[in-house]
Design a protein around this motif. Structure first.
Motif, PDB file in Angstrom:
ATOM      1  N   CYS A   8       0.821  -1.216   0.000  1.00 26.40           N
ATOM      2  CA  CYS A   8       0.000   0.000   0.000  1.00 26.40           C
ATOM      3  C   CYS A   8       0.854   1.264   0.000  1.00 26.40           C
ATOM      4  CB  CYS A   8      -0.963  -0.004   1.174  1.00 26.40           C
ATOM      5  SG  CYS A   8      -0.188   0.163   2.785  1.00 26.40           S
ATOM      6  N   SER A   9       2.171   1.122   0.070  1.00 27.57           N
ATOM      7  CA  SER A   9       3.074   2.271  -0.053  1.00 27.57           C
ATOM      8  C   SER A   9       3.348   2.614  -1.516  1.00 27.57           C
ATOM      9  CB  SER A   9       4.402   1.974   0.647  1.00 27.57           C
ATOM     10  OG  SER A   9       5.058   0.869   0.025  1.00 27.57           O
ATOM     11  N   ASN A  10       2.651   1.953  -2.439  1.00 22.79           N
ATOM     12  CA  ASN A  10       3.015   2.085  -3.849  1.00 22.79           C
ATOM     13  C   ASN A  10       2.909   3.505  -4.383  1.00 22.79           C
ATOM     14  OD1 ASN A  10       3.785   0.467  -6.313  1.00 22.79           O
ATOM     15  ND2 ASN A  10       1.998   1.541  -7.096  1.00 22.79           N
ATOM     16  N   GLN A  28       5.809   0.305   6.554  1.00 25.25           N
ATOM     17  CA  GLN A  28       6.373  -1.049   6.504  1.00 25.25           C
ATOM     18  C   GLN A  28       5.629  -1.980   7.458  1.00 25.25           C
ATOM     19  OE1 GLN A  28      10.750  -1.440   6.657  1.00 25.25           O
ATOM     20  NE2 GLN A  28      10.859   0.773   6.410  1.00 25.25           N
ATOM     21  N   GLN A  29       5.364  -1.489   8.655  1.00 26.41           N
ATOM     22  CA  GLN A  29       4.649  -2.304   9.634  1.00 26.41           C
ATOM     23  C   GLN A  29       3.241  -2.625   9.143  1.00 26.41           C
ATOM     24  OE1 GLN A  29       4.089  -0.524  13.496  1.00 26.41           O
ATOM     25  NE2 GLN A  29       3.011  -2.300  14.311  1.00 26.41           N
ATOM     26  N   MET A  30       2.580  -1.638   8.556  1.00 21.55           N
ATOM     27  CA  MET A  30       1.230  -1.845   8.056  1.00 21.55           C
ATOM     28  C   MET A  30       1.206  -2.922   6.981  1.00 21.55           C
ATOM     29  SD  MET A  30      -1.296   0.973   6.362  1.00 21.55           S
ATOM     30  CE  MET A  30      -2.991   0.567   5.940  1.00 21.55           C
ATOM     31  N   GLU A  31       2.143  -2.848   6.036  1.00 18.90           N
ATOM     32  CA  GLU A  31       2.184  -3.827   4.958  1.00 18.90           C
ATOM     33  C   GLU A  31       2.451  -5.230   5.494  1.00 18.90           C
ATOM     34  OE1 GLU A  31       3.553  -0.964   1.236  1.00 18.90           O
ATOM     35  OE2 GLU A  31       5.080  -2.154   2.279  1.00 18.90           O
ATOM     36  N   LYS A 327      -4.499   5.760   4.872  1.00 20.40           N
ATOM     37  CA  LYS A 327      -5.455   5.665   3.760  1.00 20.40           C
ATOM     38  C   LYS A 327      -4.803   4.893   2.630  1.00 20.40           C
ATOM     39  CE  LYS A 327      -8.226   8.461   0.559  1.00 20.40           C
ATOM     40  NZ  LYS A 327      -7.696   7.944  -0.690  1.00 20.40           N
ATOM     41  N   CYS A 328      -5.479   3.859   2.137  1.00 22.24           N
ATOM     42  CA  CYS A 328      -4.947   3.055   1.033  1.00 22.24           C
ATOM     43  C   CYS A 328      -5.910   3.097  -0.153  1.00 22.24           C
ATOM     44  CB  CYS A 328      -4.752   1.613   1.454  1.00 22.24           C
ATOM     45  SG  CYS A 328      -3.362   1.389   2.551  1.00 22.24           S
TER      46      CYS A 328
END
Length: 328
Positions: A8-10, A28-31, A327-328
């Motif tokens: 989702c960091s894309n 990073q933690q979220m992914e 937000k993703c």
């Protein structure tokens, strides 16, 4: 088939435009924590960028099974909010030409807003306020803020967007917003476009994600509360124009309905997987309505991110020490 990746960091990787991108530790933690939600789409990444391609190479995927760099450059362009500005002005021009042919009793252009949405390459200190400003690429609630005063702090921030990403988007901040919603599409490699459905979601004032409703299309359409003829025209418009771009994959077009019924038809264009499509998949795969107990999509962690469906809502819970929802 490519393995799924929850990256989702894309959007941030698109901004950086590098093959080796390391997101902030929180992302990073979220992914890592939310990787199990990959089970709810068929294949591939959350979003494409040069960094995504490199991740697949590290997994052993051969070059011939991956997109070309030229295609990735086009995805980056289409994912920019600058493209969304161009897109909405073309849409509004076509709506103006349609006149009363769609709604009969009203001009189509009169029920659409968004003409003030512009891409700027220099700071306009006389901007009409309140406004919402956005960097061309961003995610997780970053790069978006509401402005009530063009003070030095705001000007410095906008100059930073210009320096780092070439410009910024300015739009009216609609204080009379009633509903956040989106139209979700799938664009195929042969340029066919499928309308997947509506999604309705809640956000904070600055755009931080709250949750998506996981409900039937009839209920979601009722929540949107817009003229069905207008919605049908927008679906047809988006299908026709998405079929012309050099992209294949999921697309979500975010919109808002105002209290008076008018619609802003292009708040953002997400050329990637998104929470709206995920909510549609959840409704198709899980019996949600009427369930009394929450459905856990990932392990529930007090010190990490977790996802669940509860009370008909798809929610991402952040760690207790991180109160804002990405937000993703």
């Amino acid at each position: 088939m490519l393995p799924t990746i929850f990256n989702c960091s894309n959007d941030m990787a698109l901004a950086a435009n590098v093959t080796q991108y390391l997101p902030p530790k929180r992302i990073q933690q979220m992914e890592k924590d939310l990787t199990d939600i990959c089970h709810f789409w068929k294949e591939g990444p959350w979003g494409w960028s040069r960094a995504t391609k490199q991740r697949y190479k590290h997994k052993g995927v051969v070059e011939s099974d991956l997109p070309t760099d030229e295609w990735l450059d086009e995805v980056r362009r289409l994912s920019s909010r600058q493209f969304a500005c161009e897109y909405i002005h073309d849409l509004l021009a076509e709506a103006s030409h349609a006149g009363t042919a769609v709604l009969g009793d009203r001009n189509l252009a009169d029920v659409l807003v968004g003409a003030d949405m512009r891409y700027l390459e220099s700071v306009e200190t006389d901007a009409s306020l309140p406004a919402i400003f956005k960097s061309p690429w961003s995610s997780s609630g970053r790069g978006v803020f509401v402005c009530n005063e063009m003070d030095e702090k705001t000007i410095t921030r906008l100059k930073g967007y210009i320096h780092n990403q070439g410009g910024y988007v300015a739009d009216t901040f609609y204080e009379d917003k009633a509903v956040d919603f989106a139209m979700e599409f799938m664009v195929h490699a042969d340029h066919r476009v499928d309308f997947l459905g509506y999604s309705v979601f809640e956000t904070a004032t600055g755009g931080a994600y709250g949750y998506n409703y996981v409900e039937s299309q009839d209920k979601l359409k009722a929540r949107i509360g817009a003229d069905a003829r207008l919605l049908d025209w927008l679906i047809d418009y988006h299908i026709a124009h998405l079929s012309t771009i050099d992209y294949h994959g999921p697309v979500g077009i975010d919109m808002i309905r105002l209290m008076d019924g008018r619609i802003h038809p292009v708040i953002e264009i997400n050329m990637r997987m998104n929470m709206g499509i995920l909510a549609l998949n959840m409704y198709d795969k899980i019996v949600v309505e009427g369930m009394q107990q929450p459905i856990y999509l990932t392990p529930q962690r007090e010190d990490g991110f977790s996802a669940k469906v509860e009370d008909g809502k798809l929610m991402i819970s952040p760690p207790r020490r991180l109160p804002l929802r990405p937000k993703c």
